[in-house]
Enzyme design. Structure first.
Site, mmCIF file in Angstrom:
data_model
loop_
_atom_site.group_PDB
_atom_site.id
_atom_site.type_symbol
_atom_site.label_atom_id
_atom_site.label_comp_id
_atom_site.label_asym_id
_atom_site.label_seq_id
_atom_site.Cartn_x
_atom_site.Cartn_y
_atom_site.Cartn_z
ATOM 1 N N HIS A 110 39.607 35.319 36.436
ATOM 2 C CA HIS A 110 40.478 34.287 35.865
ATOM 3 C C HIS A 110 41.027 34.861 34.553
ATOM 4 O O HIS A 110 40.353 35.659 33.904
ATOM 5 C CB HIS A 110 39.602 33.061 35.607
ATOM 6 C CG HIS A 110 40.329 31.843 35.125
ATOM 7 N ND1 HIS A 110 40.752 31.681 33.830
ATOM 8 C CD2 HIS A 110 40.675 30.698 35.769
ATOM 9 C CE1 HIS A 110 41.324 30.494 33.702
ATOM 10 N NE2 HIS A 110 41.290 29.873 34.866
ATOM 11 N N ASP B 16 30.912 35.108 33.889
ATOM 12 C CA ASP B 16 31.724 33.897 33.849
ATOM 13 C C ASP B 16 31.228 33.000 34.985
ATOM 14 O O ASP B 16 31.503 33.252 36.153
ATOM 15 C CB ASP B 16 33.202 34.285 34.029
ATOM 16 C CG ASP B 16 34.106 33.068 34.207
ATOM 17 O OD1 ASP B 16 33.587 31.935 34.310
ATOM 18 O OD2 ASP B 16 35.332 33.264 34.246
ATOM 19 N N GLN C 74 32.778 28.958 38.027
ATOM 20 C CA GLN C 74 32.860 28.532 39.427
ATOM 21 C C GLN C 74 31.528 28.632 40.153
ATOM 22 O O GLN C 74 31.450 28.317 41.338
ATOM 23 C CB GLN C 74 33.905 29.370 40.182
ATOM 24 C CG GLN C 74 35.323 29.200 39.689
ATOM 25 C CD GLN C 74 35.901 27.812 39.970
ATOM 26 O OE1 GLN C 74 35.394 27.044 40.787
ATOM 27 N NE2 GLN C 74 36.974 27.480 39.272
ATOM 28 N N LYS D 139 33.698 21.216 35.167
ATOM 29 C CA LYS D 139 33.646 21.716 36.554
ATOM 30 C C LYS D 139 32.314 21.373 37.204
ATOM 31 O O LYS D 139 32.064 21.703 38.362
ATOM 32 C CB LYS D 139 33.847 23.227 36.579
ATOM 33 C CG LYS D 139 35.227 23.629 36.092
ATOM 34 C CD LYS D 139 35.665 24.931 36.667
ATOM 35 C CE LYS D 139 36.788 25.548 35.870
ATOM 36 N NZ LYS D 139 38.110 25.230 36.385
ATOM 37 N N CYS E 84 45.868 30.891 37.580
ATOM 38 C CA CYS E 84 45.330 31.607 36.403
ATOM 39 C C CYS E 84 44.713 32.938 36.816
ATOM 40 O O CYS E 84 43.679 33.352 36.255
ATOM 41 C CB CYS E 84 44.288 30.769 35.667
ATOM 42 S SG CYS E 84 44.959 29.322 34.897
HETATM 43 N N1 PMP Z 1 36.766 31.210 34.637
HETATM 44 C C1 PMP Z 1 36.929 30.744 35.866
HETATM 45 C C2 PMP Z 1 36.413 31.553 37.028
HETATM 46 C C3 PMP Z 1 37.568 29.522 36.070
HETATM 47 O O1 PMP Z 1 37.726 29.066 37.312
HETATM 48 C C4 PMP Z 1 38.035 28.794 34.951
HETATM 49 C C5 PMP Z 1 38.745 27.468 35.111
HETATM 50 N N2 PMP Z 1 39.672 27.418 36.140
HETATM 51 C C6 PMP Z 1 37.821 29.332 33.689
HETATM 52 C C7 PMP Z 1 37.191 30.539 33.553
HETATM 53 C C8 PMP Z 1 38.273 28.610 32.458
HETATM 54 O O2 PMP Z 1 37.581 27.411 32.302
HETATM 55 P P1 PMP Z 1 38.015 26.350 31.207
HETATM 56 O O3 PMP Z 1 39.476 26.111 31.411
HETATM 57 O O4 PMP Z 1 37.185 25.154 31.495
HETATM 58 O O5 PMP Z 1 37.726 26.943 29.876
#
Ligand code: PMP
Length: 405
Positions: A123, A200, A203, A226, A364
């Site tokens: 991401h 990270d 997910q 999430k 993203c």
């Molecule tokens: N890493 C991953 C794998 C994600 O899916 C996301 C959110 N889509 C993020 C980071 C960022 O998370 P947040 O927007 O809650 O900071």
């Protein structure tokens, strides 16, 4: 509590509504999850009954609020199976957690000519902060690629590692491909070269039991929203050995020990990294969300979501003109796809008209789009409150849209 999705639906009244005159189907869970009643009520009750700024008051509500906030830290500590509660830092979300490490770790440990490794399936939140750090310190970003089926090319990792590699940052689960990466193995390889690893977990936490001591990761980041909790709250786990050595991220109240105009000394962990008034209501809501899913059991959740994934994938395969992005045998309930030549934005809009929420766009993850040479994808992502009937309606809707084109 035994797992029965019909009971579970009652916990999520938001799902019981119509969108465009049809019962709403929410398949955008990888973007954000819905909050169960217990979490909403916890936040509501807390806001009605208890409120005062934390850590700095001697009065009744300041003490009660502080206790509730610190109790949430204990819940997270147990949930991640961290060794010490001081290793749990509340942030605003995964993005901030990664930025904290990219800023603070790199300030202390990254020098000109050093290297950082990320993967091609990250991401943007796990790419851009490292890229910015590399620019600040004149270091180099290296990328571990993935194969077309969505599996990481783990075999290539050794060849990317050099004596200049300072940190490796990797998603536990990809938000586009759904791949569950073999992070324990990757951490082992990195540690053989004394390289710390940031995971990270945005997910993975909603689907996989995390044990940071067993994984032996150095940092682990995730977001409350999430995992059925509120927005604006997240977590960074870090091994004390690293956090102690890292300079503070943000400066301000709470993170200090003593301030004079000549010099400031900093607070102990975890406060050193929690400048300003934290989102204590969010932390308390997150604690309640974690207790909720622990009662249901992440193994039960994962098993049911796997059934949803298999059922949906099999039915989607039966449609002609279906292309999947990410077909790892080890994946969570995320399906990224392209149907015929229908543009994802058209597909997403038409599905919405039929009451179904999916995500469309670049998700993203521009490098993933570039890998498959597409400009956008459609993503359906499932949660344990979704049903087989909803998948049937999704498939019928896809057939209907396919006929229109
Ligand atoms: N890493 C991953 C794998 C994600 O899916 C996301 C959110 N889509 C993020 C980071 C960022 O998370 P947040 O927007 O809650 O900071």
């Amino acid at each position: 509590m035994t797992f029965n999705y019909k009971d579970i639906r009652k916990d999520f009244p938001i799902l019981d509504q119509k969108v465009n005159n049809r019962p709403w189907i929410y398949f955008d869970n990888a973007a954000t999850s819905q909050r169960p009643l217990v979490v909403v009520e916890k936040i509501h009750e807390f806001s009605l009954q208890t409120n005062a700024n934390i850590h700095r008051g001697t009065h009744f509500h300041a003490i009660k609020t502080t206790e509730a906030y610190e109790n949430a830290r204990d819940i997270v500590k147990e949930f991640l199976h961290a060794k010490e509660r001081e290793e749990i830092i509340f942030t605003h979300g995964t993005t901030e957690s990664i930025n904290l490490v990219a800023r603070s770790f790199c300030e202390r440990f990254l020098s000109e000519g050093d290297e950082i490794i990320v993967t091609e399936m990250e991401h943007h939140a796990n790419i851009v902060p490292w890229q910015m750090a590399c620019e600040r310190h004149h270091a180099k970003l290296k990328v571990l690629p993935f194969a077309d089926n969505g599996n990481l090319e783990t075999d290539l990792l050794e060849s990317l590692i050099s004596s200049r590699t300072k940190i490796l940052a990797i998603a536990h689960v990809s938000n586009t491909l759904g791949t569950v990466n073999p992070i324990k193995e990757i951490i082992r390889i990195a540690h053989n070269h004394n390289i710390p690893v940031l995971v990270d977990g945005a997910q993975s936490v909603p689907h996989i039991t995390i044990d940071v001591q067993d994984l032996d990761c150095d940092f682990f980041a995730f977001s409350g929203h999430k995992i059925y909790g509120p927005t604006g709250i997240g977590v960074l786990y870090g091994k004390r050995a690293w956090l102690d050595k890292m300079p503070p991220f943000l400066g301000g109240g709470e993170m200090i020990d003593k301030v004079t105009f000549e010099k400031t000394t900093f607070n102990e962990l975890p406060h050193k990294f929690e400048a300003g008034t934290p989102h204590y209501v969010g932390a308390i809501g997150l604690g309640s969300a974690i207790e909720y899913i622990r009662k249901i059991g992440l193994e039960n959740i994962a098993a049911y979501e796997h059934q949803l994934l298999t059922y949906a994938s099999d039915k989607m395969k039966e449609l002609g003109g279906m292309k999947f992005f990410g077909e790892s045998p080890n994946k969570t309930g995320v399906i990224c796809f392209q149907l015929d030549q229908i543009h994802p934005f058209d597909l997403g809009t038409l599905l919405d008209q039929l009451g179904i929420a999916v995500r469309t766009g670049r998700l993203c993850a521009d490098p993933v789009m570039d890998h498959y040479e597409v400009t956008a994808m459609t993503r359906a992502s499932f949660s344990f409150y979704n049903t087989m009937e909803e998948i049937d309606r999704f498939i019928d809707s896809l057939i209907r849209i396919q006929k229109m084109f």
